[in-house]
Design a protein around this motif. Structure first.
Motif, PDB file in Angstrom:
ATOM      1  N   LYS A 177      -5.114   4.145 -17.042  1.00 43.68           N
ATOM      2  CA  LYS A 177      -4.368   4.483 -15.836  1.00 43.68           C
ATOM      3  C   LYS A 177      -4.783   5.844 -15.277  1.00 43.68           C
ATOM      4  O   LYS A 177      -4.934   6.820 -16.020  1.00 43.68           O
ATOM      5  N   VAL A 178      -4.929   5.877 -13.943  1.00 39.62           N
ATOM      6  CA  VAL A 178      -5.262   7.105 -13.226  1.00 39.62           C
ATOM      7  C   VAL A 178      -4.255   7.287 -12.092  1.00 39.62           C
ATOM      8  O   VAL A 178      -4.023   6.368 -11.299  1.00 39.62           O
ATOM      9  N   PHE A 179      -3.647   8.478 -12.022  1.00 35.94           N
ATOM     10  CA  PHE A 179      -2.714   8.815 -10.953  1.00 35.94           C
ATOM     11  C   PHE A 179      -3.250  10.032 -10.196  1.00 35.94           C
ATOM     12  O   PHE A 179      -3.540  11.056 -10.804  1.00 35.94           O
ATOM     13  N   CYS A 180      -3.369   9.926  -8.882  1.00 34.07           N
ATOM     14  CA  CYS A 180      -3.719  11.058  -8.021  1.00 34.07           C
ATOM     15  C   CYS A 180      -2.546  11.253  -7.073  1.00 34.07           C
ATOM     16  O   CYS A 180      -2.308  10.418  -6.190  1.00 34.07           O
ATOM     17  N   ILE A 181      -1.804  12.333  -7.255  1.00 32.29           N
ATOM     18  CA  ILE A 181      -0.492  12.478  -6.606  1.00 32.29           C
ATOM     19  C   ILE A 181      -0.475  13.691  -5.678  1.00 32.29           C
ATOM     20  O   ILE A 181      -0.629  14.833  -6.118  1.00 32.29           O
ATOM     21  N   GLY A 182      -0.288  13.431  -4.385  1.00 33.81           N
ATOM     22  CA  GLY A 182      -0.089  14.504  -3.422  1.00 33.81           C
ATOM     23  C   GLY A 182      -1.274  15.418  -3.233  1.00 33.81           C
ATOM     24  O   GLY A 182      -1.114  16.634  -3.136  1.00 33.81           O
ATOM     25  N   LEU A 183      -2.482  14.860  -3.125  1.00 32.61           N
ATOM     26  CA  LEU A 183      -3.674  15.678  -2.907  1.00 32.61           C
ATOM     27  C   LEU A 183      -3.885  15.891  -1.406  1.00 32.61           C
ATOM     28  O   LEU A 183      -3.182  15.324  -0.574  1.00 32.61           O
ATOM     29  N   SER A 184      -4.866  16.718  -1.054  1.00 37.01           N
ATOM     30  CA  SER A 184      -5.272  16.858   0.341  1.00 37.01           C
ATOM     31  C   SER A 184      -6.763  17.156   0.398  1.00 37.01           C
ATOM     32  O   SER A 184      -7.389  17.471  -0.618  1.00 37.01           O
ATOM     33  N   THR A 185      -7.327  17.040   1.592  1.00 39.27           N
ATOM     34  CA  THR A 185      -8.771  17.157   1.768  1.00 39.27           C
ATOM     35  C   THR A 185      -9.119  18.360   2.641  1.00 39.27           C
ATOM     36  O   THR A 185      -8.263  18.938   3.306  1.00 39.27           O
ATOM     37  N   SER A 186     -10.402  18.680   2.652  1.00 36.44           N
ATOM     38  CA  SER A 186     -10.904  19.620   3.643  1.00 36.44           C
ATOM     39  C   SER A 186     -10.977  18.890   4.988  1.00 36.44           C
ATOM     40  O   SER A 186     -10.640  17.706   5.081  1.00 36.44           O
ATOM     41  N   ASN A 203      -9.837   2.800  -5.159  1.00 36.69           N
ATOM     42  CA  ASN A 203      -9.708   1.368  -5.456  1.00 36.69           C
ATOM     43  C   ASN A 203      -9.238   1.105  -6.879  1.00 36.69           C
ATOM     44  O   ASN A 203      -8.499   0.155  -7.145  1.00 36.69           O
ATOM     45  N   GLY A 204      -9.662   1.962  -7.822  1.00 37.26           N
ATOM     46  CA  GLY A 204      -9.376   1.712  -9.232  1.00 37.26           C
ATOM     47  C   GLY A 204      -8.170   2.432  -9.792  1.00 37.26           C
ATOM     48  O   GLY A 204      -7.743   2.148 -10.912  1.00 37.26           O
ATOM     49  N   SER A 205      -7.598   3.358  -9.024  1.00 33.85           N
ATOM     50  CA  SER A 205      -6.461   4.131  -9.523  1.00 33.85           C
ATOM     51  C   SER A 205      -5.196   3.286  -9.597  1.00 33.85           C
ATOM     52  O   SER A 205      -4.988   2.379  -8.777  1.00 33.85           O
ATOM     53  N   THR A 206      -4.356   3.606 -10.546  1.00 33.72           N
ATOM     54  CA  THR A 206      -3.030   2.989 -10.613  1.00 33.72           C
ATOM     55  C   THR A 206      -2.212   3.392  -9.397  1.00 33.72           C
ATOM     56  O   THR A 206      -1.472   2.582  -8.833  1.00 33.72           O
ATOM     57  N   TYR A 207      -2.381   4.656  -8.970  1.00 29.00           N
ATOM     58  CA  TYR A 207      -1.662   5.170  -7.810  1.00 29.00           C
ATOM     59  C   TYR A 207      -2.489   6.301  -7.214  1.00 29.00           C
ATOM     60  O   TYR A 207      -3.006   7.154  -7.926  1.00 29.00           O
ATOM     61  N   PHE A 208      -2.581   6.329  -5.875  1.00 30.64           N
ATOM     62  CA  PHE A 208      -3.352   7.370  -5.195  1.00 30.64           C
ATOM     63  C   PHE A 208      -2.602   7.763  -3.931  1.00 30.64           C
ATOM     64  O   PHE A 208      -2.271   6.916  -3.095  1.00 30.64           O
ATOM     65  N   SER A 209      -2.304   9.068  -3.778  1.00 30.97           N
ATOM     66  CA  SER A 209      -1.578   9.520  -2.589  1.00 30.97           C
ATOM     67  C   SER A 209      -2.080  10.872  -2.105  1.00 30.97           C
ATOM     68  O   SER A 209      -2.608  11.680  -2.877  1.00 30.97           O
ATOM     69  N   LEU A 210      -1.891  11.112  -0.810  1.00 29.51           N
ATOM     70  CA  LEU A 210      -2.190  12.390  -0.178  1.00 29.51           C
ATOM     71  C   LEU A 210      -0.897  12.956   0.394  1.00 29.51           C
ATOM     72  O   LEU A 210       0.064  12.234   0.648  1.00 29.51           O
TER      73      LEU A 210
END
Length: 434
Positions: A177-186, A203-210
Motif C-alpha cells: 500500500k502507498v498513500f500520498c496525502i495532501g501534496l502539491s506541485t510546482s 495509478n498504483g497508489s492505494t490513495y493519492f491526493s493533492l
C-alpha cells in the motif's frame, strides 16, 4: 654581443616555458589521481548506508512516513505531527519516519513520538532495501512534486522530489500500500521520465491526493490522467491543537498605544535585500498613525539556523524588534500569534494559521519560487480571497505600504468548516484503507 644576449634570452624563455609545461602536466596528473581517490571514496560511500542496518533489529517494520521532515521547517513539522496522530488513531503498526539529511540537526527529538527514523536514501539502490523492510508507505503532505531537481543528488543523499516517484514504484510492484496525502506541485512539470513515473504512482497508489486544484491542473497540463487524484484540504487543518485554538479564536489586545506585529519571513538570496526595507515600512506605517511599533520576528526555517542568524545580523540592537528562537511546536506559534495585532506572513503555513485564527494578516507572496503560486492561490481562495491580496516579495520597495493591505477574517466559520472537513477526509482515508 647583443645578438648573443638575445639568443641566450630566448633560450631561457623556452627553458622556462618547458619547465612550466612539465609542472602543469604534473599538476594535472596529481589532480586526476586526487579526483580518482575522491571518486573512489564517494563511490564507496554512495553504496554504503550503515543507517539502514539498524532496520535489521526492528521487528514488524510497519509504516514508513515520508515528507520534508527533519530539516526542520515549521509547516512540515506540523504536518508530521498531524500525520502521526491520525495514523496512531487507526493502527498500532510501528511508524518510522524518513528525514532530510541535515548535519546540524539532531533527529533524536523525534524519539518523543516513540518512533524510529532513517534518512533519505544515499542512492537509488537503497530504495530496494527500504521496500523490503516496510509494509506501507505514506507521503504526508508538502510541495514535493517537482521535476526540476529530479536528477539532482547531494553528496549525502537523494532528494524528496525524486523519492516521491522512485520509492512508491518499488512498493507498488510488490503489491504494497502507498498513500500520498495532501501534496502539491510546482507551477509546471516537463521532465517526461518524471511524468511517466508519477502517472504510474498515481495509478498504483492505494490513495493519492493533492491539497490544491491548481496542482491538479498542473498534472493535467503535463498530460497526466487525474481520474484517481483526490482534492483534500491541507493536513494542518486537521491538527488537534489548531482545532482547539479555532474554537477560542482571537483575543483582544488591550495595548492601545502599541501595535504588535508578528513577522514570518522567508530567508533566501532572492529575498534578503527586501528584508530591511520591509522592517522600515512596517515602522513607518505604524508611526504615521501616532503609535509605537513592536515587531516580533518568528523563524519558520532552521536549516543551518539560517533564519535566526540572518535576523540577528540584520536587526542588530534595534529595540523595537525582537527575534525569537526557532520553535516548531504549533501550540507555541499559536500562543505567539495570539499576542499580535497584525501578522505579516510569507510562509504558507503561517498564512494558513493567521487566517484560521482570525488574526489580521498581511500575506506576502514568494513570487520568484516555483512552489508557491499553486498552494498560496488555493489557500487564499478557501477564505474568499485571491493572489491579488498578497504582496509579492520581489515588489517590496521603500515606497510600499503594508498595513493598509491587511486581511481581517471577522468570524471563524470558514476555519471551523475547513478543520471539520479535513478531519473527516484524513480519518476516512485511514479508516477505510489502513
Amino acid at each position: 654581443m647583443k645578438g648573443i644576449k638575445m639568443v641566450e634570452g630566448k633560450n631561457e624563455v623556452a627553458e622556462l616555458r618547458k619547465k612550466i609545461e612539465n609542472l602543469n602536466k604534473k599538476i594535472d596528473m596529481m589532480s586526476k589521481q586526487l579526483s580518482f581517490a575522491v571518486d573512489r571514496q564517494y563511490y564507496f560511500n554512495a553504496f554504503t548506508n550503515p543507517e539502514l542496518q539498524k532496520l535489521n533489529d526492528i521487528p514488524n517494520h510497519g509504516i514508513l512516513l515520508c515528507g520534508n521532515y527533519g530539516n526542520p521547517n515549521t509547516g512540515d513539522e506540523w504536518m508530521l505531527d498531524t500525520m502521526i496522530a491520525y495514523i496512531r488513531r487507526y493502527t498500532t503498526r510501528k511508524i518510522t519516519i524518513m528525514l532530510e539529511p541535515n548535519r546540524l540537526f539532531d533527529p533524536s527529538v523525534y524519539l518523543k513520538y516513540g518512533i524510529e527514523y532513517i534518512h533519505y536514501p544515499k542512492t537509488v539502490y537503497d530504495y530496494d532495501v527500504i521496500e523490503k523492510k516496510f509494509d506501507i508507505l505514506i507521503f504526508g503532505g508538502g510541495a514535493i512534486i517537482e521535476d526540476g531537481i529530479y536528477w539532482e543528488a547531494y553528496d549525502y543523499g537523494i532528494n524528496i522530489c525524486r523519492t516521491v516517484v522512485d520509492l512508491p514504484l518499488r512498493f507498488i510492484a510488490k503489491k504494497k500500500k502507498v498513500f500520498c496525502i495532501g501534496l502539491s506541485t510546482s507551477v509546471e512539470l516537463s521532465n517526461q521520465e518524471y511524468i511517466r513515473k508519477l502517472q504510474e504512482v498515481i495509478n498504483g497508489s492505494t490513495y493519492f491526493s493533492l491539497r490544491d486544484s491548481y496542482s491538479i491542473e498542473t498534472l493535467k497540463q503535463s498530460g497526466i490522467c487525474v481520474d484517481r487524484v483526490h482534492l483534500i484540504h491541507d493536513i494542518v487543518y486537521a491538527n488537534h491543537e489548531l482545532q482547539k485554538a479555532i474554537k477560542i479564536y482571537k483575543k483582544d489586545n488591550h495595548d492601545p498605544d502599541t501595535v504588535h506585529i508578528g513577522l514570518v519571513y522567508i530567508v533566501s538570496e532572492e529575498t534578503k535585500p527586501q528584508f530591511q526595507q520591509l522592517i522600515n515600512i512596517l515602522k513607518k506605517d505604524v508611526e504615521k498613525n501616532g503609535k509605537n511599533c513592536k515587531i516580533t520576528i518568528i523563524p519558520f526555517y532552521d536549516d543551518w539556523h539560517i533564519d535566526y542568524r540572518f535576523y540577528i545580523e540584520e536587526v542588530g540592537n534595534d529595540p523595537t524588534v525582537n527575534v525569537l528562537q526557532y520553535d516548531s511546536k504549533i501550540q507555541s506559534i499559536i500562543d505567539i500569534f495570539m499576542k499580535q495585532d497584525i501578522v505579516v506572513c510569507a510562509r504558507y503555513h503561517a498564512i494558513l494559521l493567521a487566517l484560521s485564527l482570525g488574526i489580521p494578516c498581511v500575506p506576502l507572496y514568494y513570487d520568484t519560487h516555483q512552489h508557491y503560486q499553486n498552494k498560496i492561490s488555493y489557500l487564499l481562495e478557501q477564505f474568499g480571497l485571491n493572489l491579488g491580496n498578497c504582496i509579492g516579495i520581489s515588489t517590496i520597495t521603500d515606497g510600499s505600504s503594508m498595513l493598509e493591505r491587511k486581511i481581517n477574517i471577522t468570524n471563524n466559520e470558514l476555519a471551523t468548516k475547513l478543520s471539520r472537513e479535513s478531519t473527516y477526509q484524513i480519518a476516512k482515508i485511514f479508516e477505510e484503507e489502513l
